[in-house]
Design a protein around this motif. Structure first.
Motif, short mmCIF file in Angstrom:
data_model
loop_
_atom_site.label_atom_id
_atom_site.label_comp_id
_atom_site.label_asym_id
_atom_site.label_seq_id
_atom_site.Cartn_x
_atom_site.Cartn_y
_atom_site.Cartn_z
N ALA A 48 0.85 -1.20 0.00
CA ALA A 48 0.00 0.00 0.00
C ALA A 48 0.88 1.25 0.00
O ALA A 48 2.02 1.22 0.48
CB ALA A 48 -0.93 0.01 1.20
N HIS A 49 0.32 2.31 -0.52
CA HIS A 49 1.02 3.61 -0.64
C HIS A 49 0.09 4.68 -0.10
O HIS A 49 -1.04 4.85 -0.58
CB HIS A 49 1.33 3.87 -2.11
CG HIS A 49 2.14 5.10 -2.38
ND1 HIS A 49 3.50 5.18 -2.15
CD2 HIS A 49 1.78 6.30 -2.90
CE1 HIS A 49 3.95 6.36 -2.52
NE2 HIS A 49 2.92 7.07 -2.96
N ALA A 50 0.53 5.42 0.91
CA ALA A 50 -0.27 6.50 1.50
C ALA A 50 0.50 7.81 1.37
O ALA A 50 1.69 7.86 1.71
CB ALA A 50 -0.59 6.20 2.96
N ARG A 51 -0.17 8.84 0.91
CA ARG A 51 0.47 10.15 0.71
C ARG A 51 -0.47 11.25 1.17
O ARG A 51 -1.69 11.10 1.13
CB ARG A 51 0.87 10.34 -0.76
CG ARG A 51 -0.33 10.50 -1.67
CD ARG A 51 -0.03 10.23 -3.13
NE ARG A 51 0.94 11.11 -3.72
CZ ARG A 51 0.65 12.26 -4.35
NH1 ARG A 51 -0.62 12.66 -4.41
NH2 ARG A 51 1.59 13.00 -4.91
N PRO A 78 0.02 -9.26 14.84
CA PRO A 78 -1.03 -9.04 13.84
C PRO A 78 -0.86 -7.63 13.25
O PRO A 78 -0.39 -6.72 13.93
CB PRO A 78 -2.33 -9.15 14.64
CG PRO A 78 -1.96 -9.92 15.86
CD PRO A 78 -0.54 -9.55 16.18
N LEU A 79 -1.24 -7.47 11.99
CA LEU A 79 -1.14 -6.16 11.36
C LEU A 79 -2.32 -5.30 11.81
O LEU A 79 -3.38 -5.30 11.19
CB LEU A 79 -1.11 -6.28 9.84
CG LEU A 79 -0.90 -4.98 9.07
CD1 LEU A 79 0.41 -4.31 9.47
CD2 LEU A 79 -0.93 -5.23 7.56
N ASP A 80 -2.13 -4.58 12.90
CA ASP A 80 -3.15 -3.74 13.51
C ASP A 80 -2.83 -2.28 13.17
O ASP A 80 -1.86 -1.71 13.69
CB ASP A 80 -3.14 -3.95 15.03
CG ASP A 80 -4.17 -3.10 15.75
OD1 ASP A 80 -4.75 -2.18 15.14
OD2 ASP A 80 -4.40 -3.36 16.95
N PRO A 81 -3.62 -1.65 12.30
CA PRO A 81 -3.32 -0.27 11.90
C PRO A 81 -3.23 0.71 13.06
O PRO A 81 -2.35 1.58 13.06
CB PRO A 81 -4.49 0.07 10.96
CG PRO A 81 -4.92 -1.24 10.42
CD PRO A 81 -4.75 -2.20 11.55
N ALA A 82 -4.11 0.58 14.05
CA ALA A 82 -4.09 1.51 15.18
C ALA A 82 -2.81 1.35 15.99
O ALA A 82 -2.17 2.34 16.38
CB ALA A 82 -5.31 1.28 16.07
N VAL A 88 4.18 7.34 2.94
CA VAL A 88 4.53 6.07 3.58
C VAL A 88 4.16 4.95 2.61
O VAL A 88 3.01 4.84 2.18
CB VAL A 88 3.79 5.86 4.91
CG1 VAL A 88 4.01 4.44 5.43
CG2 VAL A 88 4.28 6.87 5.95
N SER A 89 5.15 4.13 2.26
CA SER A 89 4.93 2.96 1.41
C SER A 89 5.21 1.71 2.23
O SER A 89 6.18 1.67 3.00
CB SER A 89 5.86 2.99 0.19
OG SER A 89 5.57 4.10 -0.64
N LEU A 90 4.39 0.68 2.04
CA LEU A 90 4.47 -0.51 2.89
C LEU A 90 4.29 -1.77 2.06
O LEU A 90 3.43 -1.83 1.18
CB LEU A 90 3.40 -0.41 3.98
CG LEU A 90 3.29 -1.52 5.03
CD1 LEU A 90 2.77 -0.94 6.33
CD2 LEU A 90 2.35 -2.63 4.55
N ARG A 145 -3.06 4.58 7.61
CA ARG A 145 -3.72 4.42 6.30
C ARG A 145 -3.07 3.32 5.47
O ARG A 145 -3.76 2.50 4.85
CB ARG A 145 -3.68 5.75 5.54
CG ARG A 145 -4.69 6.77 6.00
CD ARG A 145 -4.47 8.11 5.32
NE ARG A 145 -4.30 7.96 3.87
CZ ARG A 145 -3.82 8.92 3.09
NH1 ARG A 145 -3.47 10.09 3.60
NH2 ARG A 145 -3.71 8.72 1.80
N ALA A 146 -1.74 3.29 5.46
CA ALA A 146 -1.04 2.27 4.67
C ALA A 146 -1.31 0.88 5.22
O ALA A 146 -1.54 -0.08 4.47
CB ALA A 146 0.46 2.57 4.64
N ALA A 147 -1.27 0.73 6.55
CA ALA A 147 -1.51 -0.58 7.16
C ALA A 147 -2.93 -1.05 6.91
O ALA A 147 -3.18 -2.23 6.65
CB ALA A 147 -1.23 -0.50 8.66
N THR A 148 -3.88 -0.13 6.98
CA THR A 148 -5.29 -0.49 6.72
C THR A 148 -5.45 -0.96 5.28
O THR A 148 -6.09 -1.99 5.01
CB THR A 148 -6.20 0.71 7.00
OG1 THR A 148 -6.09 1.10 8.36
CG2 THR A 148 -7.64 0.38 6.68
N ALA A 149 -4.88 -0.20 4.35
CA ALA A 149 -5.01 -0.56 2.93
C ALA A 149 -4.32 -1.90 2.64
O ALA A 149 -4.85 -2.73 1.88
CB ALA A 149 -4.41 0.55 2.06
N ALA A 150 -3.17 -2.12 3.23
CA ALA A 150 -2.45 -3.39 3.00
C ALA A 150 -3.22 -4.56 3.59
O ALA A 150 -3.33 -5.63 2.97
CB ALA A 150 -1.05 -3.32 3.60
#
Length: 304
Positions: free
Chosen positions: A197-200, A254-258, A214-216, A294-299
């Motif tokens: 994911a890519h967040a800008r 776990p990939l937890d965006p928060a 941020v790119s992930l 945002r990037a973690a959520t999208a990924a």
């Protein structure tokens, strides 16, 4: 965009070499060997010219033009994209628009397709090249650089006498000191089972250049825990770089965006933001946690 570049577009490939004149010149190379020969002969007085989006705006930055330019946009191998089971190879003169289109059906490269497809504005995306994005040391807000960093990209650098392949991280460190005559010719990306994911945060609602990026890229195990992750940050500092401490903190969880955003906030002080006429340095750093979220959520929600 300025159109007053004071060059004579009267040199095209003939014998494959360029007899450098004393006046300004613009040489259209039809093959890679011809381009490398021309760049070698021009030395420090010459430079490659692909999309020209950075070069044409030199007067705005109060920077002089080079005496000689070698146009590389007509070279077939530099405008090609090759996709196979093991890797994706991108010619340095591929435009952002062409790259976004080519990667649109490959979910593992969503980070790069998004970066290329949302950078600047449509007119710039149709002209600006990936190789130019990577080679321009003074352009801190390049979208594709952090995207390629998180994909573990390698680059090929060619000259009249040799061709080498190095990691993108290494290239970014040495690019200001590359000898005249060397040209970035190819970007190589390994393929793998990952979510990206890519967040800008754009400077203006209309898009244009980002205040922060941020790119992930993340691989999850069967229990949805982070097995491996690469996170890259762009536009905060003069050169994009990976966020290795944040990566290490996320592995095994776990990939937890928060939670990822909370850790990012704790670690954000390792970045020294760059001041500009558009934004103060502190603001660029302050938005990092929200971009990580945002990037973690999208990924996490991305398909594979």
């Amino acid at each position: 965009m300025p159109t007053h570049l004071n060059l004579r577009a009267d040199r095209t490939e003939g014998t494959g070499a360029m007899n450098t004149p004393s006046a300004r010149s613009f040489y259209v190379a039809r093959s890679l060997p011809a381009a490398l020969d021309a760049l070698d002969e021009c030395g420090a007085a010459g430079a490659p010219f692909a999309g020209g989006t950075w070069i044409m705006r030199s007067p705005i930055r109060h920077e002089p033009h080079k005496r000689h330019y070698v146009a590389i946009g007509k070279i077939a191998e530099l405008t090609a994209i090759r996709i196979d089971a093991e890797s994706v190879e991108i010619g340095a003169a591929v435009t952002h628009a062409a790259l976004a289109s080519a990667l649109a059906t490959l979910p593992e490269f969503n980070v790069l397709a998004t970066a290329a497809g949302h950078s600047a504005n449509p007119a710039i995306r149709a002209m600006a090249t990936v190789g130019g994005n990577l080679s321009t040391s003074g352009f801190a807000a390049a979208d594709c650089v952090p995207a390629l960093l998180c994909l573990d990209a390698e680059v090929e650098i060619s000259s009249r006498g040799d061709r080498i392949r190095i990691g993108l991280e290494r290239f970014l460190k040495i690019r200001p000191t590359l000898e005249p005559g060397r040209l970035l010719t190819r970007i190589i990306l390994p393929r793998s089972d990952r979510k990206t994911a890519h967040a800008r945060l754009p400077l203006r609602k209309s898009g244009d250049y980002p205040a922060a990026i941020v790119s992930l890229a993340v691989s999850l195990d069967a229990a949805a825990r982070v097995q491996a992750v690469r996170i890259a940050v762009g536009s905060i500092e003069p050169v994009a770089r990976r966020w290795e401490r944040l990566e290490a903190a996320l592995v095994g969880r776990p990939l937890d965006p928060a939670r990822a955003a909370e850790i990012a906030a704790e670690l954000a002080n390792e970045f020294t933001g760059r001041d500009s006429v558009e934004l103060p340095a502190w603001y660029r750093v302050s938005v990092l946690p929200s971009l990580v979220r945002r990037a973690a959520t999208a990924a996490r929600e991305a398909r594979t």
